[in-house]
Scaffold this motif. Structure first.
Motif, PDB file in Angstrom:
ATOM      1  N   LEU B  21       0.835  -1.205   0.000  1.00 41.37           N
ATOM      2  CA  LEU B  21       0.000   0.000   0.000  1.00 41.37           C
ATOM      3  C   LEU B  21       0.876   1.263   0.000  1.00 41.37           C
ATOM      4  N   VAL B  22       1.908   1.239   0.871  1.00 40.73           N
ATOM      5  CA  VAL B  22       2.808   2.386   0.962  1.00 40.73           C
ATOM      6  C   VAL B  22       3.525   2.594  -0.375  1.00 40.73           C
ATOM      7  N   ALA B  23       3.968   1.486  -0.972  1.00 43.04           N
ATOM      8  CA  ALA B  23       4.686   1.574  -2.245  1.00 43.04           C
ATOM      9  C   ALA B  23       3.803   2.207  -3.318  1.00 43.04           C
ATOM     10  N   VAL B  24       2.531   1.718  -3.389  1.00 42.79           N
ATOM     11  CA  VAL B  24       1.628   2.233  -4.428  1.00 42.79           C
ATOM     12  C   VAL B  24       1.400   3.737  -4.257  1.00 42.79           C
ATOM     13  N   SER B 280      -9.996   9.666  -5.011  1.00 40.32           N
ATOM     14  CA  SER B 280     -10.547   8.665  -4.085  1.00 40.32           C
ATOM     15  C   SER B 280      -9.578   7.499  -3.913  1.00 40.32           C
ATOM     16  N   LEU B 281      -8.827   7.184  -4.956  1.00 40.64           N
ATOM     17  CA  LEU B 281      -7.834   6.113  -4.848  1.00 40.64           C
ATOM     18  C   LEU B 281      -6.797   6.476  -3.785  1.00 40.64           C
ATOM     19  N   VAL B 282      -6.293   7.703  -3.856  1.00 43.07           N
ATOM     20  CA  VAL B 282      -5.300   8.145  -2.875  1.00 43.07           C
ATOM     21  C   VAL B 282      -5.895   8.120  -1.469  1.00 43.07           C
ATOM     22  N   ILE B 283      -7.136   8.591  -1.349  1.00 40.15           N
ATOM     23  CA  ILE B 283      -7.784   8.610  -0.031  1.00 40.15           C
ATOM     24  C   ILE B 283      -7.955   7.181   0.495  1.00 40.15           C
ATOM     25  N   ILE B 284      -8.406   6.298  -0.385  1.00 36.98           N
ATOM     26  CA  ILE B 284      -8.654   4.911   0.060  1.00 36.98           C
ATOM     27  C   ILE B 284      -7.338   4.239   0.457  1.00 36.98           C
ATOM     28  N   ILE B 285      -6.300   4.442  -0.334  1.00 32.16           N
ATOM     29  CA  ILE B 285      -5.028   3.797   0.001  1.00 32.16           C
ATOM     30  C   ILE B 285      -4.499   4.309   1.337  1.00 32.16           C
ATOM     31  N   LEU B 286      -4.538   5.627   1.501  1.00 30.44           N
ATOM     32  CA  LEU B 286      -4.051   6.189   2.763  1.00 30.44           C
ATOM     33  C   LEU B 286      -4.921   5.701   3.938  1.00 30.44           C
ATOM     34  N   PHE B 287      -6.229   5.625   3.696  1.00 29.85           N
ATOM     35  CA  PHE B 287      -7.125   5.106   4.727  1.00 29.85           C
ATOM     36  C   PHE B 287      -6.730   3.680   5.084  1.00 29.85           C
ATOM     37  N   LEU B 288      -6.471   2.882   4.047  1.00 26.98           N
ATOM     38  CA  LEU B 288      -6.131   1.479   4.275  1.00 26.98           C
ATOM     39  C   LEU B 288      -4.802   1.352   5.028  1.00 26.98           C
ATOM     40  N   PHE B 340       3.573  10.583   2.207  1.00 27.56           N
ATOM     41  CA  PHE B 340       4.038   9.843   1.026  1.00 27.56           C
ATOM     42  C   PHE B 340       3.735  10.537  -0.297  1.00 27.56           C
ATOM     43  N   VAL B 341       3.081  11.691  -0.271  1.00 28.99           N
ATOM     44  CA  VAL B 341       2.731  12.372  -1.516  1.00 28.99           C
ATOM     45  C   VAL B 341       3.405  13.738  -1.597  1.00 28.99           C
ATOM     46  N   SER B 342       3.255  14.548  -0.555  1.00 28.13           N
ATOM     47  CA  SER B 342       3.823  15.894  -0.569  1.00 28.13           C
ATOM     48  C   SER B 342       5.332  15.861  -0.761  1.00 28.13           C
ATOM     49  N   GLY B 343       5.836  16.897  -1.431  1.00 25.93           N
ATOM     50  CA  GLY B 343       7.277  17.028  -1.576  1.00 25.93           C
ATOM     51  C   GLY B 343       7.899  17.413  -0.242  1.00 25.93           C
ATOM     52  N   GLY B 344       9.096  16.960  -0.003  1.00 27.34           N
ATOM     53  CA  GLY B 344       9.761  17.286   1.260  1.00 27.34           C
ATOM     54  C   GLY B 344      10.539  16.092   1.764  1.00 27.34           C
TER      55      GLY B 344
END
Lengths: 729, 370
Positions: B21-24, B280-288, B340-344
């Protein structure tokens, strides 16, 4: 037991974990619902907003048209510049310190390090650093940003107005404000045409009611502004500016000056100058002689001052008493109405009107004379008598017909109304008529008087003066051409022809002698008038040339000259003469000269190395005189030195000094005083000393290029200026 | 022999679902960042930093997952003390005020690189506070309990004085989660909440104007004189995305004036360029991911591991909800990045490190019972 308790506890903790996960799931669902709401229910609205925002940023602004002179020379053009802004937040995120960033930016932009630091430290997303810097600066900044990997600086493309000739024709061209809107001059009056039409984005709805925003069909392209071609001739404008600048300097003119050159047959303005002027590329500079502390150029106080001084186009905005220049109008009316003949005898003795005594301008009157002589001598009583023959009704009817009651409607802003007694609700009195006949107690604008003179020059047809010749589209095709507009026939072409001859006589024989130009038949009339203030005079001259077939009409007005003379005939007439001579030469109008009277120019040849005998023969052949200097002048001794040197241009009959030896000390003479001498006297005096003369103007000497008493080499050419100072009003 | 058994356990018990999940989400995030940075002056360096950080983070994550997390108890105290020291340091010598878009001295400059002590403190926090709570659970004493709370509040106080309101809440949420699972009575929560509520006006006084503005803008969306342009732009961007999005590198807002699009407002980029499907994919993955961490917590009998994982879940959950919420105009704008998404760089490495800790716990969750 212990295990059970632990299990209960764990169970309890798991229940709490379940609570967390349920609440979390609800939050996630809420977020999803919100996204759904934004993207689907409000999506269209946000999309529209985004599109508007986006297209607003797109450059749908049209390019501003250029301004050209009549031959297409650039007077105003738009150049590409950059506007630099920063995002303070993003700036501070850079690796470089704020201090280093500010130092780097200041090095390129030169707007002050402290200012930049202040802006970087602001709590905002957008701070403007500097507007409209040259593209090279923008490019330099861009490479500095890339090299140092600096974020948060935006370089936007923009256009800026540029005026290649700085001060030239400043009042005509005008300038634009920071948002490229015209503020004065043609930039203002033709703003609608120059600015073009911005592009538009229209929203189209398809049959399902959906917005189709991104199709290019919905985009109406911007139409670039049209180029404006003026009637102005850059070269004539330059001739006039130079002549006026010289006159202002020589005569210590303190309240500005104006000059106009017009084509009398078309009404085209060829040049229009108002002094003091300003630099179009830097229009908000504090005018000379004013306190520049706390000067911004943008405050109401500063703008008022600019409007009253350098921005003011005196050719249109200033009203003044025309004085004797108006006598040409009175004479035209009298001849047109046939109330007097040029040969009719009259006199300029003191005349009393409603208790006022009116005298000639000269301290002793000219006495018995014909009407023609009265015009030549500019005698006030003569014109009073003529106006009385015309009567108030007819005289003022013609004043109106000559256009003095109306604005000329020239396409420039700031044209003032004339001021007559009627404008104060007063009936014209006998005394009003009497003084109006020689141009006093009413005020008109310079553009009105030159327009009226042009009517006299143009077979009596009053034309509307205009300054915009044509409009060009971006392909250079003529989009609109402005034609000559005839307002009315004021006097007959017969009267016009007579007046042209009369005014030519004023210059060749009368008070306008100083405007005389050999071969160009200048016709015109002088004017000197007192202003509302005591001892403040306005000197003017209006004329045209050549009198037989006028090509240009010229007006020069000098306000408050503090020099030796304030008479228009003395100080304004030579300026008109100079403008006419240089302009007609530039326009290649041939001079009408009697061959015998032409003084030929001679190019002095190289004589060094020839024998004295040969050299004198060559000079004789060229109609030049020679003076020989040396101890043993024998025919076969060769010339070692000559003055003037070879390739100098002199008039025929000039003297060339020949030396038989190479002089260590050249022969020198003492410069004499030529003041008040005639041309002939001056020439004889100089030639006797072995000096050459180059004359300017006619009359008596008022200036010599070498001061009296100075030691000067034999053979030198002395420029001597002559002017009529007697019987020139 | 012991080693051999352990090695087999690791491969067998490794939580591949969490890692996947983290990788995706990291891969999706990387491409979104690349698109967001495309029109930025420093875009290429942002993308490079992100890639390097992902690699370093992944390596750290795997290393941490292999180490028994209980070893971190003593290490945690050490890191905790260092982190507190750094937090004090930045208050006085912090670099790059407003660097993350919310106005704080939260950065330290080290040999040309910047990092945030706050991020380091996160790791220390979930190593130390769970240990203290686990000890307390074994043997309760009011004095030690109060000392524990005081220790837990110390970094929060320091972060607040940077001032960095958002991160302070991250720690607070994490603490509340840990205390909640620790089993603290609702009565105490009520008292705690009351105390915070009483403190709110005081905190308000310490907030800077732009922070007040941002909170204010959420409370009253139409209020004038408040800079809501960020939120407007974000909503416009997301709204433009519709179902399928405008495609990577094609979002009109993203590729123009969307502010802070590489960090705070990266979710708006997701919304605009990848549409409802991508968002929604990003939200669901992060939720999971977070749900998986909570699941691991629930299945860990060791108290230290359980509190640690729930603390991490709390941190990530707050990051996730706050960041997405502010992009959607539901929550005040703070400088909280999307995990896992934002730059930094620092945030990416720390998030991976936290996942590494979770993985370590998950591998060994049944140890204490079996």
């Amino acid at each position: 037991m212990v295990n059970d308790q632990k299990k209960i506890k764990l169970y309890k903790e798991r229940k709490r974990l379940l609570v967390i996960i349920v609440v979390f799931a609800l939050c996630a669902i809420l977020l999803l619902a919100r996204i759904f709401y934004i993207q689907f229910i409000k999506g269209e609205e946000y999309q529209k907003l985004a599109y508007q925002q986006q297209t607003r940023n797109q450059k749908l602004t049209p390019a501003r048209g250029a301004i050209y002179d009549r031959y297409g020379n650039d007077l105003a053009i738009s150049i590409y510049v950059n506007t630099i802004s920063i995002s303070p937040t993003a700036m501070r995120a850079n690796e470089l310190s704020v201090d280093l960033l500010a130092r780097g930016l200041d090095k390129i932009l030169k707007i002050g390090k402290e200012t930049i630091i202040e802006k970087i430290n602001k709590e905002s997303e957008y701070e403007l650093l500097v507007r409209q810097v040259e593209k090279e600066i923008g490019d330099e900044l861009q490479s500095w940003l890339s090299d140092n990997n600096i974020a948060g600086v935006t370089i936007e493309d923009d256009t800026k107005r540029y005026y290649p000739n700085d001060n030239l024709a400043a009042h005509i061209i005008g300038f634009t404000g920071i948002d490229n809107q015209g503020l004065i001059g043609i930039e203002y009056t033709m703003d609608e045409v120059l600015k073009g039409i911005p592009g538009k984005i229209t929203s189209e709805i398809d049959k399902n009611g959906t917005l189709i925003p991104f199709s290019t069909d919905n985009q109406i392209a911007a139409y670039d502004g049209l180029d404006v071609v003026l009637t102005i001739d850059e070269n004539i404008q330059y001739i006039v500016e130079k002549a006026l600048d010289e006159a202002i300097f020589k005569n210590d003119v303190t309240r500005g000056a104006t000059a106009i050159v017009m084509d009398p047959k078309t009404g085209e303005i060829l040049a229009m100058v108002s002094k003091p002027d300003f630099d179009l590329n830097n229009p908000r500079e504090c005018p000379d002689g004013f306190d520049s502390t706390s000067w911004t150029g943008y405050s109401t106080k500063d703008i008022n001052l600019l409007n009253q001084t350098v921005w003011r186009n005196k050719a249109l905005s200033d009203t003044y008493e025309p004085g004797s220049t108006f006598k040409a109008i009175t004479a035209s009316i009298a001849l047109e109405e046939n109330v007097i003949l040029l040969s009719t005898m009259t006199d300029d003795y003191e005349i009393e009107v409603q208790g006022w005594d009116i005298n000639c301008w000269r301290s002793y009157p000219h006495g018995e004379e014909t009407f023609l002589e009265g015009i030549y001598n500019s005698c006030n009583p003569v014109f009073v008598k003529v106006s009385q023959l015309l009567g108030i009704d007819i005289f003022y009817e013609y004043v109106e017909m000559f256009g003095f009651y109306d604005k000329t409607k020239i396409n420039l802003q700031g044209e003032s109304n004339s001021l007559f007694q009627k404008d104060f609700g007063l009936e014209y009195q006998e005394i009003d008529l009497a003084v109006a006949s020689f141009g006093q107690r009413f005020k008109i604008t310079p553009i009105q008087i030159i327009t009226a003179y042009s009517a006299i020059a143009n077979d009596g047809k009053l034309l509307q003066p205009f300054i915009v010749k044509e409009l060009l589209d971006s392909q250079g095709n003529i989009a609109k051409k402005f034609e000559t507009i005839t307002v009315r026939q004021v006097i007959s072409s017969q009267t016009s022809q007579t007046m042209r001859e009369v005014l030519k006589g004023v210059v060749s024989e009368g008070t306008g002698k100083n405007a005389y130009v050999p071969g160009y038949d200048v016709a015109g009339k002088t004017g000197t008038s007192e202003t509302d203030e005591e001892n403040v005079y306005t000197a003017s001259f209006c004329g045209f040339a050549p009198a037989g077939n006028p090509v240009i009409t010229v007006l020069v007005v000098l306000h408050d000259p503090q020099g030796d003379s304030y008479y228009g005939g003395v100080i304004a007439a030579p300026v008109v003469g100079q403008i006419i001579e240089e302009t007609l030469e530039y326009l290649q109008v041939p001079r009408n000269l009697d061959e015998a009277l032409i003084e030929r120019d001679v190019l002095i040849p190289e004589l060094i190395g020839y024998s004295i005998d040969q050299a004198t023969d060559i000079l004789d052949e060229l109609q030049l005189q020679s003076i020989l200097i040396g101890d043993n002048i024998l025919e076969d001794v060769s010339v070692s030195y000559q003055y003037p040197l070879a390739k100098t241009i002199v008039k025929e009959e000039s003297i060339v000094v020949l030396y038989s030896y190479l002089p260590e000390e050249k022969e020198r003479v003492t410069m004499p005083n030529l003041l008040h001498k005639t041309i002939y006297e001056a020439k004889v005096t100089l030639n006797a000393l072995g000096l050459n003369i180059d004359t300017k103007g006619l009359g008596t000497c008022i200036d010599q290029s070498v001061n009296k008493g100075e030691k000067i080499e034999k053979g030198s050419i002395i420029t001597v200026t002559f002017r009529y100072t007697d019987n020139v009003e | 022999m012991f080693n051999k058994v352990k090695t087999i356990n690791i491969i067998k018990r490794f939580d591949y679902i969490l890692l996947l999940l983290v990788a995706v989400v990291t891969v999706i995030g990387f491409f979104v960042l690349k698109s967001a940075a495309a029109t930025m002056n420093t875009g290429s360096s942002i993308v490079k930093t992100q890639l390097v950080s992902i690699i370093i983070g992944a390596v750290i994550c795997l290393i941490l997952s292999l180490i028994d997390y209980t070893y971190f108890k003593p290490w945690g105290y050490f890191i905790f003390i260092v982190a507190i020291g750094l937090l004090i340091y930045v208050i006085f010598y912090g670099y790059g005020r407003l660097v993350d878009g919310i106005g704080s001295n939260s950065w330290i400059l080290l040999g040309g690189y910047t990092f945030q002590p706050t991020e380091v403190a996160k790791v220390a926090y979930v190593m130390v506070i769970p240990a203290l709570l686990a000890n307390l659970k074994e043997e309760f004493s009011l004095k030690i309990f109060l000392l524990t709370i005081l220790t837990a509040l110390a970094p929060i106080g320091l972060i607040l004085s940077q001032p960095e309101f958002g991160s302070a809440v991250v720690f607070t949420v994490s603490l509340i989660f840990m205390l909640f699972i620790y089993g603290i009575k609702f009565k105490w929560f009520a008292i705690g909440t009351g105390a915070v509520a009483a403190l709110l006006p005081v905190i308000w006084l310490f907030l800077e104007k732009f922070q007040r503005d941002r909170i204010f803008s959420i409370l009253t969306p139409d209020a004038e004189n408040v800079d809501t342009s960020h939120i407007d732009r974000a909503k416009m961007a997301i709204g433009s995305g519709r179902l399928k999005g405008m495609g990577l590198f094609n979002g009109t807002q993203t590729q123009s004036g969307l502010p802070i699009k590489d960090t705070d407002f990266i979710f708006s980029v997701v919304g605009e360029e990848l549409g409802f499907i991508g968002a929604s994919l990003v939200i669901i993955i992060l939720f999971l991911i977070i749900a998986r961490i909570i699941y691991i917590s629930a299945n860990t009998d060791d108290l230290y591991g359980r509190y640690m994982t729930i603390g991490i879940a709390g941190m990530m959950m707050f990051h996730f909800i706050e960041n997405v919420g502010m992009n959607l105009g539901l929550l005040p704008v703070t400088g909280i990045p999307l995990p896992f998404v934002s730059g930094g760089g620092t945030a990416m490495i720390i998030n991976f490190a936290l996942i590494g800790l979770v993985l370590s716990v998950s591998i060994r969750k049944k140890q204490s019972i079996t």
